[in-house]
Design an enzyme around this catalytic site. Structure first.
Site, PDB file in Angstrom:
ATOM      1  N   PRO A   2      18.345  -6.159 -23.673  1.00  0.00           N
ATOM      2  CA  PRO A   2      17.120  -5.304 -23.220  1.00  0.00           C
ATOM      3  C   PRO A   2      17.738  -4.202 -22.099  1.00  0.00           C
ATOM      4  O   PRO A   2      18.323  -4.593 -21.311  1.00  0.00           O
ATOM      5  CB  PRO A   2      16.435  -6.264 -22.434  1.00  0.00           C
ATOM      6  CG  PRO A   2      16.527  -7.492 -23.358  1.00  0.00           C
ATOM      7  CD  PRO A   2      18.250  -7.646 -23.698  1.00  0.00           C
ATOM      8  N   GLU A   3      17.523  -2.866 -22.218  1.00  0.00           N
ATOM      9  CA  GLU A   3      17.770  -1.940 -21.414  1.00  0.00           C
ATOM     10  C   GLU A   3      16.790  -1.569 -20.624  1.00  0.00           C
ATOM     11  O   GLU A   3      15.508  -1.988 -20.961  1.00  0.00           O
ATOM     12  CB  GLU A   3      18.551  -0.841 -22.100  1.00  0.00           C
ATOM     13  CG  GLU A   3      19.874  -1.316 -22.588  1.00  0.00           C
ATOM     14  CD  GLU A   3      20.784  -0.001 -23.112  1.00  0.00           C
ATOM     15  OE1 GLU A   3      20.491   1.220 -22.514  1.00  0.00           O
ATOM     16  OE2 GLU A   3      21.706  -0.209 -24.058  1.00  0.00           O
ATOM     17  N   HIS A  90      14.153 -22.741 -26.527  1.00  0.00           N
ATOM     18  CA  HIS A  90      14.458 -21.680 -25.959  1.00  0.00           C
ATOM     19  C   HIS A  90      13.694 -21.004 -25.091  1.00  0.00           C
ATOM     20  O   HIS A  90      13.779 -20.097 -24.364  1.00  0.00           O
ATOM     21  CB  HIS A  90      15.136 -20.611 -26.634  1.00  0.00           C
ATOM     22  CG  HIS A  90      16.329 -20.941 -27.413  1.00  0.00           C
ATOM     23  ND1 HIS A  90      17.345 -21.999 -27.004  1.00  0.00           N
ATOM     24  CD2 HIS A  90      16.415 -20.714 -28.814  1.00  0.00           C
ATOM     25  CE1 HIS A  90      18.097 -21.918 -27.918  1.00  0.00           C
ATOM     26  NE2 HIS A  90      17.867 -21.330 -29.212  1.00  0.00           N
ATOM     27  N   ARG A 109      20.076 -17.210 -25.136  1.00  0.00           N
ATOM     28  CA  ARG A 109      21.615 -17.086 -24.449  1.00  0.00           C
ATOM     29  C   ARG A 109      21.501 -17.565 -23.117  1.00  0.00           C
ATOM     30  O   ARG A 109      22.717 -17.842 -22.572  1.00  0.00           O
ATOM     31  CB  ARG A 109      22.259 -15.860 -24.662  1.00  0.00           C
ATOM     32  CG  ARG A 109      22.267 -15.654 -26.203  1.00  0.00           C
ATOM     33  CD  ARG A 109      23.179 -14.339 -26.247  1.00  0.00           C
ATOM     34  NE  ARG A 109      24.408 -14.309 -26.042  1.00  0.00           N
ATOM     35  CZ  ARG A 109      25.201 -13.370 -26.038  1.00  0.00           C
ATOM     36  NH1 ARG A 109      24.743 -12.161 -26.627  1.00  0.00           N
ATOM     37  NH2 ARG A 109      26.389 -13.538 -25.910  1.00  0.00           N
ATOM     38  N   LYS A 149      35.836  12.293  -8.452  1.00  0.00           N
ATOM     39  CA  LYS A 149      35.645  10.943  -9.418  1.00  0.00           C
ATOM     40  C   LYS A 149      36.570  11.036 -10.532  1.00  0.00           C
ATOM     41  O   LYS A 149      36.245  12.089 -11.387  1.00  0.00           O
ATOM     42  CB  LYS A 149      34.430  10.562  -9.625  1.00  0.00           C
ATOM     43  CG  LYS A 149      33.611  10.188  -8.234  1.00  0.00           C
ATOM     44  CD  LYS A 149      34.056   8.927  -7.715  1.00  0.00           C
ATOM     45  CE  LYS A 149      33.183   8.389  -6.695  1.00  0.00           C
ATOM     46  NZ  LYS A 149      33.012   9.156  -5.513  1.00  0.00           N
TER      47      LYS A 149
END
Length: 268
Positions: A2-3, A90, A109, A149
């Site tokens: 998930p973002e 789960h 997980r 950078k």
């Protein structure tokens, strides 16, 4: 994984069901997810939920006696169900409300997290950059952060110390729509480059959140565990396919151990 858009959609989905409600019990079926689950979370029992906010990819559930800080990890999800529904495999955490509903956390997980903080300012939230959908994230800020950078631009915009929540999918998509090669050094971008890239990052995240809004009804259905919403991706996961802009083959390489997708013809 998930973002930011998925986490924001989760926040939007659970908020109407939780804010203003009182926590009856917290049940933990495992002592540890990514980190040990702190016993202090039990202090939230009997407390009314005041608000739910998002910081980066964390959700902060706020009460007068402290906050639960939740991270979905690689495979976590949240659903609001009737408390009588038996937990399945789960289902590691239940936040049961006095109105007979339960916020259930599922994580096959177990890379997610449930943490406690008195004021919501946990150490996992420290040293983070601005939210990408705020005015603090702007071209001048990024130009100054990127001075000298040499790190690749892909890694730079995914660094949470620079800006939070620009995950792998949205980094690839934003760089494509900005015509910027993912291996360019961050310090080589001009103010014009940053103006375009910042705009595209905001656009792709906002669009993804809007698309995800169509799944909000699933948060209160036992069989509707919300996952990734339909996404109109241009390059991510499409190695070997024709570029939607020029027709050249989309390429793939690893940058910072993450799969990266791009068009060498369109992105310079």
């Amino acid at each position: 994984m998930p973002e930011l858009p998925e986490v924001e959609v989760s926040r939007m989905g659970i908020t109407p069901h939780l804010v203003g409600q009182t926590i009856k019990t917290l049940t933990f079926r495992t002592p540890k997810l990514r980190w040990d689950i702190p016993v202090e979370l039990k202090r939230l029992e009997g407390q009314q939920i005041r608000s739910i906010r998002r910081r980066a990819k964390y959700l902060v559930i706020e009460t007068d006696s402290g906050c639960a800080i939740v991270h979905l990890g690689m495979s976590g999800s949240l659903r609001v169900l009737d408390a009588e529904i038996e937990p399945s495999k789960h289902d590691h955490v239940d936040l049961k409300l006095t109105n007979g509903k339960v916020l259930r956390y599922n994580d096959p997980r177990r890379f997610g997290a449930w943490l406690y903080s008195e004021d919501g300012n946990h150490q996992v939230l420290s040293h983070m950059g601005p939210e990408p959908l705020t005015d603090e994230f702007n071209p001048q800020y990024m130009l100054e952060k990127a001075v000298n950078k040499r790190v690749t631009i892909k890694q730079f915009i995914m660094d949470n110390k620079v800006v939070v929540g620009v995950g792998n999918i949205y980094a690839s998509e934003s760089l494509f729509s900005s015509h910027i090669h993912p291996q360019r050094a961050a310090g080589s971008l001009t103010l014009d480059d940053w103006t375009l890239l910042v705009k595209e990052i905001k656009q792709v995240l906002e669009t993804s959140i809007k698309q995800g809004g169509t799944t909000l009804k699933d948060f209160s259905q036992a069989d509707g565990k919300p996952g990734y919403f339909a996404q109109e991706l241009c390059v991510y996961g499409k190695a070997g396919e024709p570029c939607p802009s020029c027709g050249e083959e989309i390429e793939e390489l690893k940058i910072g151990q993450r799969n990266t997708f791009f068009c060498t013809h369109c992105q310079k």
